[in-house]
Scaffold this motif. Structure first.
Motif, PDB file in Angstrom:
ATOM      1  N   VAL A  39     -81.863  66.968  57.828  1.00 29.40           N
ATOM      2  CA  VAL A  39     -82.878  66.313  58.634  1.00 29.40           C
ATOM      3  C   VAL A  39     -84.240  66.691  58.117  1.00 29.40           C
ATOM      4  CG1 VAL A  39     -83.896  66.132  60.931  1.00 29.40           C
ATOM      5  CG2 VAL A  39     -81.422  66.280  60.669  1.00 29.40           C
ATOM      6  N   VAL A  40     -85.079  65.709  57.900  1.00 29.89           N
ATOM      7  CA  VAL A  40     -86.419  65.985  57.417  1.00 29.89           C
ATOM      8  C   VAL A  40     -87.410  65.672  58.508  1.00 29.89           C
ATOM      9  CG1 VAL A  40     -85.854  65.502  55.013  1.00 29.89           C
ATOM     10  CG2 VAL A  40     -86.683  63.662  56.475  1.00 29.89           C
ATOM     11  N   ALA A  41     -88.583  66.261  58.408  1.00 29.96           N
ATOM     12  CA  ALA A  41     -89.603  66.038  59.425  1.00 29.96           C
ATOM     13  C   ALA A  41     -90.083  64.603  59.337  1.00 29.96           C
ATOM     14  CB  ALA A  41     -90.767  66.996  59.222  1.00 29.96           C
ATOM     15  N   LEU A  42     -90.336  63.989  60.497  1.00 30.23           N
ATOM     16  CA  LEU A  42     -90.851  62.632  60.496  1.00 30.23           C
ATOM     17  C   LEU A  42     -92.287  62.615  60.029  1.00 30.23           C
ATOM     18  CD1 LEU A  42     -89.389  61.339  63.871  1.00 30.23           C
ATOM     19  CD2 LEU A  42     -88.556  60.940  61.570  1.00 30.23           C
ATOM     20  N   ALA A  43     -92.585  61.960  59.256  1.00 30.93           N
ATOM     21  CA  ALA A  43     -93.940  61.986  58.808  1.00 30.93           C
ATOM     22  C   ALA A  43     -94.796  61.179  59.826  1.00 30.93           C
ATOM     23  CB  ALA A  43     -93.960  61.465  57.360  1.00 30.93           C
ATOM     24  N   ALA A  92     -94.452  56.462  49.467  1.00 21.24           N
ATOM     25  CA  ALA A  92     -94.190  57.893  49.639  1.00 21.24           C
ATOM     26  C   ALA A  92     -94.505  58.371  51.043  1.00 21.24           C
ATOM     27  CB  ALA A  92     -95.008  58.684  48.622  1.00 21.24           C
ATOM     28  N   SER A  93     -95.507  57.764  51.685  1.00 15.01           N
ATOM     29  CA  SER A  93     -95.882  58.188  53.034  1.00 15.01           C
ATOM     30  C   SER A  93     -94.828  57.841  54.079  1.00 15.01           C
ATOM     31  CB  SER A  93     -97.218  57.558  53.434  1.00 15.01           C
ATOM     32  OG  SER A  93     -97.207  56.154  53.239  1.00 15.01           O
ATOM     33  N   LEU A  94     -93.814  57.074  53.687  1.00 16.43           N
ATOM     34  CA  LEU A  94     -92.723  56.703  54.596  1.00 16.43           C
ATOM     35  C   LEU A  94     -91.499  57.590  54.421  1.00 16.43           C
ATOM     36  CD1 LEU A  94     -92.969  52.830  54.161  1.00 16.43           C
ATOM     37  CD2 LEU A  94     -93.587  54.113  56.222  1.00 16.43           C
ATOM     38  N   THR A  95     -91.593  58.609  53.601  1.00 20.27           N
ATOM     39  CA  THR A  95     -90.420  59.420  53.264  1.00 20.27           C
ATOM     40  C   THR A  95     -89.687  59.934  54.493  1.00 20.27           C
ATOM     41  OG1 THR A  95     -91.435  60.121  51.172  1.00 20.27           O
ATOM     42  CG2 THR A  95     -89.604  61.442  51.998  1.00 20.27           C
ATOM     43  N   GLY A  96     -90.390  60.602  55.387  1.00 17.39           N
ATOM     44  CA  GLY A  96     -89.730  61.170  56.553  1.00 17.39           C
ATOM     45  C   GLY A  96     -89.188  60.133  57.505  1.00 17.39           C
ATOM     46  N   THR A  97     -90.017  59.162  57.844  1.00 15.64           N
ATOM     47  CA  THR A  97     -89.599  58.164  58.822  1.00 15.64           C
ATOM     48  C   THR A  97     -88.467  57.281  58.301  1.00 15.64           C
ATOM     49  OG1 THR A  97     -91.480  56.846  58.044  1.00 15.64           O
ATOM     50  CG2 THR A  97     -91.742  58.014  60.123  1.00 15.64           C
ATOM     51  N   PHE A  98     -88.554  56.839  57.059  1.00 18.40           N
ATOM     52  CA  PHE A  98     -87.511  55.962  56.543  1.00 18.40           C
ATOM     53  C   PHE A  98     -86.208  56.722  56.302  1.00 18.40           C
ATOM     54  CE2 PHE A  98     -88.842  51.567  54.991  1.00 18.40           C
ATOM     55  CZ  PHE A  98     -89.679  51.393  56.078  1.00 18.40           C
ATOM     56  N   THR A  99     -86.288  57.999  55.970  1.00 23.93           N
ATOM     57  CA  THR A  99     -85.061  58.784  55.851  1.00 23.93           C
ATOM     58  C   THR A  99     -84.345  58.817  57.200  1.00 23.93           C
ATOM     59  OG1 THR A  99     -85.980  60.147  54.073  1.00 23.93           O
ATOM     60  CG2 THR A  99     -84.111  61.051  55.270  1.00 23.93           C
ATOM     61  N   GLU A 100     -85.109  59.021  58.265  1.00 30.22           N
ATOM     62  CA  GLU A 100     -84.533  59.023  59.607  1.00 30.22           C
ATOM     63  C   GLU A 100     -84.024  57.637  59.992  1.00 30.22           C
ATOM     64  OE1 GLU A 100     -83.187  60.108  63.319  1.00 30.22           O
ATOM     65  OE2 GLU A 100     -83.742  61.363  61.604  1.00 30.22           O
ATOM     66  N   GLN A 159     -89.586  51.112  65.683  1.00 27.60           N
ATOM     67  CA  GLN A 159     -90.977  51.355  66.050  1.00 27.60           C
ATOM     68  C   GLN A 159     -91.137  52.685  66.792  1.00 27.60           C
ATOM     69  OE1 GLN A 159     -93.853  49.262  65.278  1.00 27.60           O
ATOM     70  NE2 GLN A 159     -92.258  48.759  63.792  1.00 27.60           N
ATOM     71  N   GLN A 160     -90.120  53.092  67.508  1.00 31.16           N
ATOM     72  CA  GLN A 160     -90.178  54.377  68.199  1.00 31.16           C
ATOM     73  C   GLN A 160     -90.239  55.531  67.204  1.00 31.16           C
ATOM     74  OE1 GLN A 160     -86.847  55.145  70.789  1.00 31.16           O
ATOM     75  NE2 GLN A 160     -87.786  56.940  71.707  1.00 31.16           N
ATOM     76  N   VAL A 161     -89.425  55.446  66.144  1.00 31.71           N
ATOM     77  CA  VAL A 161     -89.435  56.478  65.113  1.00 31.71           C
ATOM     78  C   VAL A 161     -90.797  56.528  64.423  1.00 31.71           C
ATOM     79  CG1 VAL A 161     -88.455  57.160  62.889  1.00 31.71           C
ATOM     80  CG2 VAL A 161     -86.950  56.409  64.728  1.00 31.71           C
ATOM     81  N   LEU A 162     -91.332  55.380  64.098  1.00 38.57           N
ATOM     82  CA  LEU A 162     -92.623  55.305  63.429  1.00 38.57           C
ATOM     83  C   LEU A 162     -93.748  55.829  64.320  1.00 38.57           C
ATOM     84  CD1 LEU A 162     -92.024  51.828  61.843  1.00 38.57           C
ATOM     85  CD2 LEU A 162     -92.554  53.864  60.513  1.00 38.57           C
ATOM     86  N   GLY A 163     -93.705  55.459  65.590  1.00 36.47           N
ATOM     87  CA  GLY A 163     -94.727  55.908  66.518  1.00 36.47           C
ATOM     88  C   GLY A 163     -94.711  57.420  66.714  1.00 36.47           C
ATOM     89  N   ALA A 164     -93.501  57.993  66.777  1.00 33.80           N
ATOM     90  CA  ALA A 164     -93.374  59.432  66.944  1.00 33.80           C
ATOM     91  C   ALA A 164     -93.938  60.190  65.756  1.00 33.80           C
ATOM     92  CB  ALA A 164     -91.907  59.802  67.154  1.00 33.80           C
ATOM     93  N   ALA A 165     -93.963  59.541  64.587  1.00 31.49           N
ATOM     94  CA  ALA A 165     -94.477  60.177  63.371  1.00 31.49           C
ATOM     95  C   ALA A 165     -95.981  59.995  63.200  1.00 31.49           C
ATOM     96  CB  ALA A 165     -93.758  59.596  62.149  1.00 31.49           C
TER      97      ALA A 165
END
Length: 260
Positions: free
Chosen positions: A13-17, A47-55, A249-255
């Motif tokens: 698990v990686v941190a959400l960016a 690259a700035s989507l690394t955390g969120t897109f991994t999740e 959108q929830q994942v993206l918003g949380a990051a």
């Protein structure tokens, strides 16, 4: 040009960016079923989507048994060039409309939709050795600053910030993408770096953020589209739908990403 690849299966698990207009058509449902056809898709993403897109990839695979998602993260400008040069990809998620426009103009994608917005923030080491208190401090010769290369979205947006602030910044290093700039700050190689707010959030205690006033800050839109030559079109469309869905959108918003 720096690029790296991640396969969702087995990742810890990686941190959400780090495209002209969003489509006015209705967003596809995130529940699009892939039971009739399963396969592996490759997503080229900023690259700035690394955390969120991994999740998001993990969640998508859980919702679509049998499908797998492989990511290629890097600077949007470089990824766009790779796609138009024939690199195999199924989805492109860019950190700038201009790079998506490049792919669309080449006939390699169509109908991109904006799914997120990001703004800039100054990242400094936890102890803030140069005592950076505002973006204006980056104009000082004594402050060692890292920036993205000028053709990369984070470099373009940083230049807009400097123009708005009426300052000139001479970086000690130009990095290929925003994650590389962040790394320079985390390692203590520089006093400050221009990154996105999502990168500061993802870094946690490794850096401190110095907010940029709204009248000086600048933003970038993130468009996403399926690639015309994709051989896994239904899976690619399903992934795009998931990113645009409330769950995505929830994942993206949380990051820290804003709605477009």
């Amino acid at each position: 040009m720096r690029r790296f690849t991640l396969t969702i299966a087995g990742l810890a698990v990686v941190a959400l960016a780090g495209c002209s207009s969003s489509s006015s058509s209705s967003t596809p449902s995130a529940s699009t079923s892939s039971s009739a056809s399963t396969g592996s898709i490759t997503v080229f993403a900023a690259a700035s989507l690394t955390g969120t897109f991994t999740e998001l990839g993990k969640q998508f695979e859980a919702a679509h048994p049998g499908d797998t998602v492989k990511f290629s993260f890097g600077p949007s400008s470089g990824l766009a060039t790779e796609i138009t040069s024939g690199a195999p990809a199924d989805v492109f998620a860019s950190a700038a409309t201009a790079n998506m426009d490049q792919v669309v103009s080449a006939g390699d994608a169509s109908n991109p939709q904006n799914f997120a917005k990001n703004i800039m923030e100054v990242a400094v080491p936890p102890n803030n050795p140069a005592n950076v208190k505002s973006v204006n401090n980056l104009a000082k010769k004594s402050v060692k600053t890292a920036l993205c290369q000028p053709q990369v979205p984070c470099g373009v947006v940083a230049a807009e910030v400097f123009k708005n602030a009426g300052i000139t910044v001479k970086p000690v290093t130009l990095q290929p993408d925003v994650k590389s700039v962040l790394s320079q700050v985390e390692l203590g190689n520089v006093d400050a770096g221009m990154v996105y707010v999502t990168d500061v959030m993802a870094a946690g205690t490794k850096v401190k953020g110095v907010a940029i006033p709204a009248n000086e800050n600048a933003s970038t839109l993130y468009p996403i589209a399926t690639i015309t030559s994709s051989k896994q079109k239904s899976e690619a469309e399903a992934f795009v739908a998931y990113v645009l869905s409330p769950a995505g959108q929830q994942v993206l918003g949380a990051a820290g990403f804003e709605k477009p």
